[in-house]
Design an enzyme around this catalytic site. Structure first.
Site, short mmCIF file in Angstrom:
data_model
loop_
_atom_site.label_atom_id
_atom_site.label_comp_id
_atom_site.label_asym_id
_atom_site.label_seq_id
_atom_site.Cartn_x
_atom_site.Cartn_y
_atom_site.Cartn_z
N LYS A 68 -9.90 -3.64 -6.10
CA LYS A 68 -10.48 -2.42 -6.40
C LYS A 68 -9.74 -1.31 -6.83
O LYS A 68 -9.92 -0.36 -7.31
CB LYS A 68 -11.19 -1.96 -5.05
N LYS A 91 -3.82 -10.17 -8.31
CA LYS A 91 -5.39 -10.42 -7.77
C LYS A 91 -6.14 -9.28 -8.25
O LYS A 91 -5.83 -8.30 -8.47
CB LYS A 91 -5.37 -10.81 -6.22
N LYS A 150 0.76 -1.51 -0.01
CA LYS A 150 -0.06 -0.16 0.06
C LYS A 150 0.68 1.25 -0.03
O LYS A 150 0.30 2.29 -0.67
CB LYS A 150 -0.85 0.02 1.22
P1 TYM Z 1 -10.85 -6.51 1.72
O1 TYM Z 1 -11.84 -5.53 2.00
O2 TYM Z 1 -9.72 -6.33 0.94
O3 TYM Z 1 -11.47 -7.79 1.10
C1 TYM Z 1 -12.48 -8.20 1.59
C2 TYM Z 1 -12.43 -9.69 1.31
O4 TYM Z 1 -12.42 -10.31 0.10
C3 TYM Z 1 -11.26 -11.28 -0.23
N1 TYM Z 1 -10.83 -10.72 -1.51
C4 TYM Z 1 -10.37 -11.91 -2.53
N2 TYM Z 1 -10.72 -13.06 -2.62
C5 TYM Z 1 -10.07 -13.66 -3.62
N3 TYM Z 1 -9.58 -13.12 -4.73
C6 TYM Z 1 -9.43 -11.61 -4.63
N4 TYM Z 1 -8.89 -10.92 -5.89
C7 TYM Z 1 -9.79 -10.99 -3.69
N5 TYM Z 1 -9.95 -9.73 -3.12
C8 TYM Z 1 -10.42 -9.71 -2.20
C9 TYM Z 1 -10.42 -10.72 0.71
O5 TYM Z 1 -9.36 -11.85 1.09
C10 TYM Z 1 -11.29 -10.70 2.03
O6 TYM Z 1 -11.57 -11.78 2.54
N6 TYM Z 1 -8.24 -6.78 5.82
C11 TYM Z 1 -9.39 -7.12 5.34
C12 TYM Z 1 -10.71 -6.63 6.02
C13 TYM Z 1 -10.67 -6.96 7.47
C14 TYM Z 1 -10.78 -8.20 7.83
C15 TYM Z 1 -10.85 -8.15 9.41
C16 TYM Z 1 -11.02 -9.66 7.20
C17 TYM Z 1 -10.50 -6.33 8.63
N7 TYM Z 1 -10.70 -6.86 9.88
C18 TYM Z 1 -11.11 -9.43 10.06
C19 TYM Z 1 -11.20 -10.83 8.33
C20 TYM Z 1 -11.37 -10.60 9.53
C21 TYM Z 1 -9.54 -6.36 4.01
O7 TYM Z 1 -9.07 -5.46 3.59
O8 TYM Z 1 -10.48 -7.18 3.10
#
Ligand code: TYM
Length: 381
Positions: A249, A246, A148
Site C-alpha cells: 500500500k 512485494k 519503514k
Molecule cells: P499488513 O497490514 O502489512 O498485511 C496484512 C497481511 O497481508 C499480508 N501481505 C501480503 N501477502 C502476500 N503478498 C503481499 N504483497 C502482501 N502484502 C501484505 C501480510 O503478510 C499480512 O499477513 N504486522 C502485520 C499486522 C499484524 C499481525 C499481528 C499479523 C499486527 N499484529 C499479529 C499477524 C498476527 C502487518 O503489518 O500486516
C-alpha cells in the site's frame, strides 16, 4: 500431503496450506493494519486464507455450540498503524473500511471474532510484560523498522547516525513485540500471514519460549502454546511495477497495486501497465526467470484456486497482451462479488462498526483470562 494432514501432523513451525482444517480447540489468529482497503497481496497472501480456514472449520465443526470448535480471531491492528503517524479523522475511517473489506471478502462475524486492537487494552499490557523479556539484539536484527525508517537492511542501532536514530521512534522499533503480544494474548496456535511476516512470527516464537521458561503458569505448565505460521499458496504477491518487490500500500505508484473494490476498467489498466518481460516466443510460467509473468499467473490462480500452469493452459495466450487481458478478466470477475458487497457495507457503517464493537467485547473476555494468568505468573496479582 493433504492440507488437513499437514496441520494434524505438523511438527514444523511453518505450514504451507491451500485449505486448512484446524484441530479441535485450536486458535487461529491474524491481523491487518487499517491502511485503507485491502490490495490483492493482502487478500491472496492472508485474508483469503482466513476465509478458507473459517469455511473449512464450519464444515468440519457444523455445531457452532460444540466447545471444541476452533476459535478464530481476525483483528484490525490500529495501534500498529500509528507507528507511521496518521491523520486521526482518516484513521477512524480507514478502520471502518478495513472491517468492511474483511466482511466483504467473506469473513462471517458469527463464526469469527472481528475486533479492533485498540479496544482491547490487554494487548498493550501484555506487550509491556513481553518487552521485559525481549532482547534488544533480536529487535535490532528485524528488517521492518529499517525499511519503514528508510534505512539500509544492514543498519544496526549502534551504527545508525544520530539523526537517523532521532527519527526512529520507539514504537516502530518495538512493533514486533506488540505483534507477539497480539498473538500470545489469545493463546493462538495458528497464524495465517503472508511471507513478509515470517520474521515477526519467528520472534514471537522466541518471546513465547523465553516467557514460558521464565514465568511458568500454574502447575509449572507453560502459559503460551507455540504459534505456528500458516502461509497461503501465494505468500508473496509482487508489485505490478516491479516484480522483485512485494505489492504494498505504501508504494508511491498506485498502479503497482490492485485493490479489492477496484472497477474492471481500473484492474485492466493496472494489469496492462504491469511490468513483465520482452522475451519473444511462447508465454511460460517460470517464477525464477519470468517473475512479472509468474506474478500475473499466480494472482489469477489465487483467485481461481487452481495452479498457475492451469491458468496458462486455460488462457492459452498468443502474446503478452492476451495474457494480460485474460488475467485482468479473471481478477475482475473474481473480485466482482467482493466489490459489490464492499460498496453495500460502506453504505451501512453503523452495522460495520457494530460488528467490530461486539467482536472487541468478545476478544476482551478471552484476553482478560490470559492476563489474569500472566499477572499471577509474574507476581502482579
Ligand atoms: P499488513 O497490514 O502489512 O498485511 C496484512 C497481511 O497481508 C499480508 N501481505 C501480503 N501477502 C502476500 N503478498 C503481499 N504483497 C502482501 N502484502 C501484505 C501480510 O503478510 C499480512 O499477513 N504486522 C502485520 C499486522 C499484524 C499481525 C499481528 C499479523 C499486527 N499484529 C499479529 C499477524 C498476527 C502487518 O503489518 O500486516
Amino acid at each position: 500431503m493433504s492440507a488437513a494432514a499437514a496441520v494434524r501432523s505438523a511438527k514444523s513451525t511453518v505450514l504451507e496450506l491451500a485449505t486448512t482444517v484446524l484441530p479441535a480447540k485450536s486458535t487461529a489468529f491474524s491481523m491487518i493494519q487499517p491502511t485503507g482497503v485491502f490490495h490483492l497481496g493482502n487478500y491472496l497472501g492472508a485474508v483469503k486464507s482466513w476465509v478458507d480456514i473459517q469455511n473449512q472449520t464450519a464444515t468440519a465443526f457444523p455445531n457452532s455450540n460444540d466447545p471444541s470448535v476452533p476459535r478464530l480471531l481476525f483483528g484490525i491492528a490500529d495501534l500498529h498503524a500509528l507507528t507511521i503517524p496518521k491523520d486521526p479523522k482518516s484513521l477512524r475511517f480507514t478502520r471502518s473500511q478495513a472491517v468492511a473489506s474483511m466482511l466483504a471478502t467473506g469473513i462471517d462475524p458469527s463464526r469469527c471474532i472481528v475486533f479492533q486492537q485498540s479496544q482491547v487494552p490487554e494487548h498493550t499490557q501484555l506487550y509491556w510484560l513481553l518487552s521485559t523479556v525481549t532482547g534488544m539484539g533480536y529487535l535490532n536484527r528485524m528488517t521492518q523498522w529499517k525499511s519503514k525508517a528508510q534505512l539500509d537492511e544492514s543498519t544496526s542501532l549502534t551504527d545508525a547516525s544520530e539523526s537517523a536514530l532521532s527519527k526512529l521512534h520507539l514504537g516502530l522499533f518495538a512493533y514486533p513485540c506488540l505483534q507477539a503480544a497480539d498473538i500470545l494474548l489469545y493463546k493462538s496456535t495458528y497464524v495465517p500471514v503472508g511471507e513478509d511476516q515470517s520474521q515477526h512470527l519467528e520472534l514471537t516464537r522466541h518471546i513465547c519460549a523465553t516467557f514460558n521458561k521464565k514465568y511458568p503458569g500454574a502447575d509449572k505448565k507453560p502459559i503460551f502454546p507455540e504459534p505456528k505460521t500458516i502461509f497461503a499458496p501465494f505468500k508473496k504477491i509482487s508489485s505490478l511495477r516491479d516484480p522483485s518487490k512485494k505489492m504494498s500500500k505504501s508504494d508511491p505508484d498506485q498502479t503497482a497495486c490492485i485493490y479489492i473494490p477496484d472497477s474492471p476498467a481500473r484492474i485492466q489498466k493496472a494489469i496492462r501497465r504491469a511490468v513483465t518481460d520482452s522475451q519473444q516466443g511462447p508465454i511460460t510460467y517460470d517464477p525464477v526467470t519470468r517473475q512479472g509473468i509468474a506474478n500475473l499467473l499466480e494472482m489469477a490462480s489465487g483467485i481461481l484456486q487452481t495452479t498457475p500452469q492451469q491458468v496458462l493452459k486455460d488462457i492459452a495466450p498468443k502474446d503478452h497482451k492476451e495474457l494480460k487481458d485474460g488475467v485482468a478478466q479473471i481478477i475482475a470477475e473474481g473480485l466482482a462479488p467482493v466489490r459489490t458487497e464492499y460498496e453495500r457495507l460502506m453504505k451501512d457503517l453503523d452495522y460495520v462498526d457494530d460488528v467490530a464493537r461486539r467482536g472487541s467485547l468478545r476478544a476482551r473476555e478471552i484476553a482478560a483470562i490470559t492476563m489474569a494468568e500472566v499477572n499471577r505468573a509474574v507476581g502482579l496479582n
